[in-house]
Design an enzyme around this catalytic site. Structure first.
Site, mmCIF file in Angstrom:
data_model
loop_
_atom_site.group_PDB
_atom_site.id
_atom_site.type_symbol
_atom_site.label_atom_id
_atom_site.label_comp_id
_atom_site.label_asym_id
_atom_site.label_seq_id
_atom_site.Cartn_x
_atom_site.Cartn_y
_atom_site.Cartn_z
ATOM 1 N N GLU A 148 -110.237 15.182 -32.948
ATOM 2 C CA GLU A 148 -109.111 14.523 -32.518
ATOM 3 C C GLU A 148 -109.832 13.303 -31.592
ATOM 4 O OE1 GLU A 148 -106.157 15.095 -33.387
ATOM 5 O OE2 GLU A 148 -106.099 17.027 -34.124
ATOM 6 N N TYR A 186 -106.507 22.275 -44.844
ATOM 7 C CA TYR A 186 -106.424 22.107 -43.225
ATOM 8 C C TYR A 186 -105.029 22.289 -42.908
ATOM 9 C CZ TYR A 186 -106.429 20.327 -38.487
ATOM 10 O OH TYR A 186 -106.242 20.136 -37.308
ATOM 11 N N TRP A 231 -106.725 10.513 -39.874
ATOM 12 C CA TRP A 231 -107.036 11.783 -39.704
ATOM 13 C C TRP A 231 -107.832 12.305 -41.379
ATOM 14 C CZ3 TRP A 231 -108.370 15.378 -36.499
ATOM 15 C CH2 TRP A 231 -108.471 16.594 -36.816
#
Ligand code: ZN
Length: 179
Positions: free
Chosen positions: A40, A18, A48
């Site tokens: 998000e 990522y 995350w």
């Protein structure tokens, strides 16, 4: 001292790909923009890393972030999602996904799509973006909006200037570098 994502993400099993290929890179595809916004939103209050681990589950549960499909979700889909352990089972976040898909669908008519809407309003300060997102979308406070816009290249790069990803992103001329 600022800790950058680069400092712990590079080479990491969960964050590595990522970081290297997506974070801060420009995005214009509708489904991918919707995906990022949704991820998000779902991160709020969580890590995350957890969201990245659940990403395939999110894709499967939310029809690969197909805006039309999610915008049309009814009660049955809401209950299905509330029972799907592959995603974050939070009613407000699920409702936000559906409401935001409907908003994005409407942006096609008004601005040629989500990417066109972003482009139309660019450039704005972070505070102005947050105000605009708050009145347009659901579940988009300051942190979520700021992270989303950094992650798609509309706010300054979250990478260290000496990070290889920073150089790759600069070659793609992201919106924040235009001004
Ligand atoms: Zn980096």
């Amino acid at each position: 001292m600022t800790v950058y994502y680069c400092d712990f993400a590079v080479g990491d099993d969960v964050h590595g790909a990522y970081h290297d290929q997506e974070y801060g890179f420009p995005v214009t595809d509708e489904s991918r923009l919707f995906e990022r916004l949704l991820l998000e939103i779902n991160q709020a209050g969580l890590s995350w890393a957890l969201i990245l681990k659940k990403r395939e589950g999110f894709r499967a549960a939310y029809d690969d972030f197909n805006v039309d499909r999610v915008a049309d979700y009814g009660e049955e889909d809401r209950s299905r999602l509330m029972q799907d352990a592959r995603i974050i089972r939070n009613r407000l976040k699920i409702n936000a996904a559906i409401a935001n898909a409907q908003v994005i669908r409407n942006l096609r008519g008004s601005h040629g799509g989500f990417a066109g809407w972003l482009r139309h309003h660019h450039p704005l300060s972070k505070a102005e973006w947050v105000k605009l997102f708050r009145k347009t979308f659901r579940f988009t406070g300051g942190e979520i909006t700021g992270e989303f816009l950094m992650s798609i290249g509309y706010l300054p790069s979250p990478h260290r200037e000496d990070c290889p990803a920073y150089k790759k992103i600069a070659l793609l001329n992201p919106p924040w570098m235009e001004n």
